[in-house]
Design an enzyme around this catalytic site. Structure first.
Site, PDB file in Angstrom:
ATOM      1  CE  LYS A  11      -4.029  -2.210   1.999  1.00  0.00           C
ATOM      2  NZ  LYS A  11      -5.170  -1.997   2.848  1.00  0.00           N
ATOM      3  CE1 TYR A  51      -9.500  -3.129  -0.779  1.00  0.00           C
ATOM      4  CE2 TYR A  51      -8.519  -1.316  -1.562  1.00  0.00           C
ATOM      5  CZ  TYR A  51      -8.197  -2.344  -1.014  1.00  0.00           C
ATOM      6  OH  TYR A  51      -7.118  -2.797  -0.392  1.00  0.00           O
ATOM      7  CG  ASN A 114      -4.337  -2.456   6.329  1.00  0.00           C
ATOM      8  OD1 ASN A 114      -4.043  -2.207   5.226  1.00  0.00           O
ATOM      9  ND2 ASN A 114      -5.181  -3.543   6.452  1.00  0.00           N
ATOM     10  CG  HIS A 117      -5.334  -6.271  -0.436  1.00  0.00           C
ATOM     11  ND1 HIS A 117      -6.484  -6.295   0.039  1.00  0.00           N
ATOM     12  CD2 HIS A 117      -5.635  -6.961  -1.659  1.00  0.00           C
ATOM     13  CE1 HIS A 117      -7.438  -7.097  -0.640  1.00  0.00           C
ATOM     14  NE2 HIS A 117      -6.841  -7.705  -1.595  1.00  0.00           N
ATOM     15  CD  GLU A 128      -8.643  -9.049  -4.096  1.00  0.00           C
ATOM     16  OE1 GLU A 128      -9.341  -8.963  -3.242  1.00  0.00           O
ATOM     17  OE2 GLU A 128      -7.472  -9.680  -3.833  1.00  0.00           O
TER      18      GLU A 128
END
Ligand code: CMP
Length: 139
Positions: A11, A51, A114, A117, A128
């Site tokens: 990320k 998402y 975080n 992913h 994905e």
């Protein structure tokens, strides 16, 4: 897609802190092979599409703004039991609950930032992966 593959994104905050190499080292040392990889910067629309499953959640706006705030690394990873083993390697979604030694415990800042992913099922790993990679980009 084979059941031995999963999909990941490193990320924007992890990229911004120059931790791509450190995270990839942990992924390789855990036994994952890189089948496809891309360094890219999602638009807000692309982050929203990726998402879309979370479109009705209260955190969707923050999530898609953050994921389009800077470059990310997207990759397909291969290993036996890839989806479950990768989720073990990265740790709980909320880094406050992540086990010692996991990628999120080491690199994540918060639930929304975080670090990384990982797909939550083989079905979503395939969806994905197809979002980012064509057949000729997989090796
Ligand atoms: P990720 O595994 O990329 O999947 C969806 C992301 O939404 C998740 O990691 C978190 O970074 C983010 N997120 C933000 N708030 C929440 C929340 N309350 N519950 C789950 N995910 C959240």
């Amino acid at each position: 897609m084979s059941g031995n593959q999963t999909f990941t994104m490193i990320k924007p905050e992890t990229v911004g802190k120059n931790n791509i190499g450190a995270v990839l080292k942990m992924i390789n040392e855990a036994g994952f092979r890189i089948k496809a990889m891309k360094f890219t910067h999602l638009t807000k629309k692309q982050a929203g599409d990726f998402y879309a499953v979370h479109a009705d959640k209260y955190f969707y706006e923050e999530l898609t703004s953050f994921m389009s705030s800077g470059p990310i690394v997207a990759a397909i990873l291969e290993k036996e039991n890839a989806v479950a083993d990768f989720r073990t390697l990265i740790g709980a979604t909320n880094p406050a609950n992540a086990a010692e030694g996991t990628i999120r415990k080491i690199f994540a800042e918060s639930l929304s930032h975080n670090a990384i992913h990982g797909s939550d099922s083989e079905e979503n790993a395939a969806i994905e992966s197809d979002f980012f990679f064509s057949k000729v980009e997989r090796f």
